[in-house]
Design a protein around this motif. Structure first.
Motif, mmCIF file in Angstrom:
data_model
loop_
_atom_site.group_PDB
_atom_site.id
_atom_site.type_symbol
_atom_site.label_atom_id
_atom_site.label_comp_id
_atom_site.label_asym_id
_atom_site.label_seq_id
_atom_site.Cartn_x
_atom_site.Cartn_y
_atom_site.Cartn_z
ATOM 1 N N HIS A 57 51.494 7.524 110.987
ATOM 2 C CA HIS A 57 50.597 8.432 110.267
ATOM 3 C C HIS A 57 49.408 8.671 111.191
ATOM 4 O O HIS A 57 48.692 7.723 111.550
ATOM 5 C CB HIS A 57 50.152 7.805 108.939
ATOM 6 N N GLU A 60 45.800 7.000 111.047
ATOM 7 C CA GLU A 60 45.672 5.553 110.821
ATOM 8 C C GLU A 60 45.450 4.849 112.167
ATOM 9 O O GLU A 60 46.383 4.622 112.927
ATOM 10 C CB GLU A 60 46.906 5.033 110.088
ATOM 11 N N ARG A 99 47.398 12.681 108.703
ATOM 12 C CA ARG A 99 48.506 11.769 108.448
ATOM 13 C C ARG A 99 49.845 12.423 108.818
ATOM 14 O O ARG A 99 50.766 11.768 109.263
ATOM 15 C CB ARG A 99 48.492 11.470 106.934
ATOM 16 N N HIS A 142 49.852 0.104 110.068
ATOM 17 C CA HIS A 142 49.322 1.175 109.207
ATOM 18 C C HIS A 142 47.950 0.801 108.657
ATOM 19 O O HIS A 142 47.518 -0.347 108.745
ATOM 20 C CB HIS A 142 50.246 1.402 108.004
ATOM 21 N N THR A 143 47.288 1.799 108.041
ATOM 22 C CA THR A 143 46.094 1.533 107.232
ATOM 23 C C THR A 143 46.364 2.180 105.868
ATOM 24 O O THR A 143 47.393 2.812 105.678
ATOM 25 C CB THR A 143 44.818 2.183 107.824
HETATM 26 ZN ZN LIG Z 1 50.603 4.694 106.987
#
Ligand SMILES: [Zn+2]
Length: 350
Positions: A57, A60, A99, A142-143
């Motif tokens: 994404h 992130e 994203r 990820h975040t």
């Molecule tokens: Zn993500």
């Protein structure tokens, strides 16, 4: 055993003991050439093959920084096996702080991809075929999505003994058993018997120092666990994470201004007030309550909410006292800079 077999990414050969930076060709962004940047580290001795990826994404960013710090660690000189680092998978999204892919698709719903499919599907195919499919397992960083933040957590299939063992070795505060989503990297990899750990920590478009440190240290812990790096000399006690088998988002009951009174990592009891929704113009407030006992593992960071918006992500956990003690372990200074000094000492290669 010495590793004499070459490893291929695209048409680039990498032998045991070599480190290379590879640019794998991707579809152009209009007339601008696009490449998937890859760092590959090969130990002289045979071992496991692992990838670490970030920014699937594009907004992130903690993972991009985690990989940047990781590849500078001197301890990698003692690597066995093969470590493939892909710091920015969605290179188009990062340019637009998004994203998504330029075709508005979510790359993490486009696996395993196809050569003849959409742009997202083509990129997914290249990443999957050239990197993921050549590995024994992977760690995908990820975040939380935009305007939300996550307590550092590992998401994986805890019923898979190997994955659960790795998740524990990572030493993030929380392990969340999570269901697979169609087309996600994790779902498709699992079908091919390549376990994936998802590290979810912090916010989109922000750096969070604690999340970054736990991430770098966690990856090193895992490489130690699978004997790709020598085990640690320090006899520091292992941090034991909270394991939660399910989680749920608590949604806003009204529209208005969100005033949260609980933070990430706080424990909450069933029926405990976790936030208020205030009317910005009238003297009216509504309470939002937790509907079960647990730990806050994600929350909204934007004070404006609509009725139905997801506000708090709570991991189910019964023994709140234990949860509190465990989470305290991971406070701001839980991972001190001194722990990284050890990883950066010049070490003699055997
Ligand atoms: Zn993500």
């Amino acid at each position: 055993m010495l590793d004499n077999k070459p490893f291929y990414i695209g048409d680039i050969e990498v032998f045991g003991g070599e480190n290379k930076r590879i640019n794998l060709k991707l579809p152009k962004l209009y007339n601008t050439p696009a490449n998937l940047p890859i760092h590959i580290f090969r130990g002289k001795k045979e071992g496991t093959t692992v990838f670490v990826s970030a920014a699937v994404h594009g907004d992130e960013l903690n993972g991009v920084e985690i990989i940047r710090r990781l590849r500078k660690l001197n301890i990698l000189k003692r690597l066995r096996g093969t470590l493939i680092l892909v710091p920015i998978v969605n290179i188009y999204g990062i340019m637009t702080l998004s994203r998504y892919m330029p075709d508005r698709r979510d790359l993490n719903r486009s696996f395993p991809g196809s050569q003849k499919g959409s742009l997202a599907s083509r990129v997914a195919k290249i990443f999957f075929d050239e990197v993921v499919s050549k590995c024994d397992f992977g760690i995908d960083l990820h975040t939380a999505s935009i305007h939300k933040s996550n307590l550092p957590q590992i998401r994986t299939d805890i019923n898979n003994e190997f994955s659960f063992g790795l998740a524990k070795a990572f030493e993030a505060p929380v392990i969340l058993h999570s269901e697979l989503r169609d087309g996600s990297l994790r779902a498709v990899s699992q079908e091919k018997n390549i376990p994936i750990l998802l590290y979810e920590a912090g916010e989109a478009l922000r750096f969070d120092e604690t999340s970054i440190r736990i991430g770098v240290k966690g990856i090193v812990n895992i490489l130690r666990e699978v004997k790709m790096l020598p085990s640690t000399m320090s006899n520091k006690t292992k941090r034991l994470p909270i394991v939660t088998k399910s989680s749920q988002w608590i949604r806003s009951t009204h529209s208005g201004m969100l005033r949260t009174i609980k933070a990430l990592g706080d424990t909450v009891e069933r029926d405990e007030t976790i936030a208020f929704i205030d009317d910005p113009l009238e003297d009216i407030s509504f309470e939002i309550k937790s509907t079960f006992d647990g730990v806050i593992i994600g929350k909204s960071e934007i004070p404006l909410v609509q009725e139905g918006d997801a506000v708090f992500h709570i991991g189910r956990f019964k023994n709140l006292e234990t949860a509190e003690t465990k989470i305290e372990y991971f406070s701001e200074d839980a991972i001190e800079q001194s722990e990284f000094v050890e990883l950066n000492k010049e070490e003699v290669i055997e």
